[in-house]
Design a protein around this motif. Structure first.
Motif, PDB file in Angstrom:
ATOM      1  N   ALA A  16       0.821  -1.207   0.000  1.00  0.00           N
ATOM      2  CA  ALA A  16       0.000   0.000   0.000  1.00  0.00           C
ATOM      3  C   ALA A  16       0.853   1.254   0.000  1.00  0.00           C
ATOM      4  N   SER A  17       2.131   1.142   0.375  1.00  0.00           N
ATOM      5  CA  SER A  17       2.967   2.328   0.442  1.00  0.00           C
ATOM      6  C   SER A  17       3.508   2.737  -0.923  1.00  0.00           C
ATOM      7  N   VAL A  27      -5.757   6.514  -3.274  1.00  0.00           N
ATOM      8  CA  VAL A  27      -6.761   6.156  -2.275  1.00  0.00           C
ATOM      9  C   VAL A  27      -6.922   7.332  -1.322  1.00  0.00           C
ATOM     10  N   ALA A  29      -7.379   9.510   1.932  1.00  0.00           N
ATOM     11  CA  ALA A  29      -7.116   9.317   3.354  1.00  0.00           C
ATOM     12  C   ALA A  29      -8.303   9.868   4.131  1.00  0.00           C
ATOM     13  N   ARG A  56     -12.587   2.541  -1.449  1.00  0.00           N
ATOM     14  CA  ARG A  56     -11.347   2.239  -0.733  1.00  0.00           C
ATOM     15  C   ARG A  56     -10.853   3.517  -0.091  1.00  0.00           C
ATOM     16  N   VAL A  57     -10.471   3.426   1.185  1.00  0.00           N
ATOM     17  CA  VAL A  57      -9.922   4.558   1.915  1.00  0.00           C
ATOM     18  C   VAL A  57      -8.712   4.102   2.714  1.00  0.00           C
ATOM     19  N   LYS A  58      -7.925   5.083   3.115  1.00  0.00           N
ATOM     20  CA  LYS A  58      -6.743   4.846   3.952  1.00  0.00           C
ATOM     21  C   LYS A  58      -7.029   5.494   5.299  1.00  0.00           C
ATOM     22  N   GLU A 118      -1.257   2.041   9.414  1.00  0.00           N
ATOM     23  CA  GLU A 118      -1.957   2.595   8.265  1.00  0.00           C
ATOM     24  C   GLU A 118      -2.646   1.420   7.593  1.00  0.00           C
ATOM     25  N   THR A 120      -5.675   0.105   4.676  1.00  0.00           N
ATOM     26  CA  THR A 120      -6.407   0.483   3.475  1.00  0.00           C
ATOM     27  C   THR A 120      -7.411  -0.609   3.162  1.00  0.00           C
ATOM     28  N   LEU A 140     -13.955  -1.175   8.122  1.00  0.00           N
ATOM     29  CA  LEU A 140     -13.003  -1.106   7.026  1.00  0.00           C
ATOM     30  C   LEU A 140     -12.650  -2.548   6.704  1.00  0.00           C
ATOM     31  N   ASP A 143      -7.823  -4.619   2.664  1.00  0.00           N
ATOM     32  CA  ASP A 143      -7.352  -5.217   1.415  1.00  0.00           C
ATOM     33  C   ASP A 143      -6.560  -6.472   1.734  1.00  0.00           C
TER      34      ASP A 143
END
Length: 155
Positions: A16-17, A27, A29, A56-58, A118, A120, A140, A143
């Protein structure tokens, strides 16, 4: 058996980074201060949360240390928190805490980690009774590593 969070999240967090591939949108935040609408007499999801529902959110926060941890999930809170559920359920959780479902470890207790995380995944909003009887309103759905493989830039 407790599954270390690094095992279930390590790949997903490292993938994800990476910056999004060309043509893929970043995505959004979501900050904990944006989760609830506190302008009225009762707490409710904010307009931003409702707009992001299903997307999708972070989210960055801390895993809540639970006396009785959910299986295959954990609560993410804006600050470190320890919950003593005896008689109070999840009353020690901040109201903006989000229930994070770790799809790669269903039914397993996720080992607590004190560091900031963090995460996602897909944001879900609305009443839901979880398999263990917990009631959640904000979730949430994390993923899975294979969900992100297409998003990793090829070098």
């Amino acid at each position: 058996m407790r599954i270390p969070l690094s095992s279930c999240l390590g790949i997903a967090l490292s993938l994800a980074s990476f910056a999004p591939c060309r043509g893929e949108e970043a995505v959004p935040a979501l900050g904990f201060k944006e989760v609830l609408d506190t302008s009225g007499p009762e707490l409710k999801p904010s307009a931003r949360v409702l707009a992001l529902a299903g997307s999708r959110v972070k989210l960055v926060g801390f895993m809540a240390k639970m006396e009785v941890a959910p299986k295959g999930a954990f609560y993410l809170a804006p600050r470190p928190v320890a919950c003593d559920e005896e008689g109070g359920g999840t009353a020690d959780l901040p109201p903006e805490a989000v229930y994070v479902v770790v799809r790669s470890s269903p039914g397993e207790e996720i080992a607590y980690t004190p560091r900031a995380l963090e995460v996602t995944g897909q944001l879900q909003v609305g009443y839901r009774c979880e398999p263990d009887g917990r009631v959640t309103h904000l979730r949430l759905i994390l993923d899975q590593p294979q969900d992100l493989l297409g998003a990793v830039p090829k070098h």
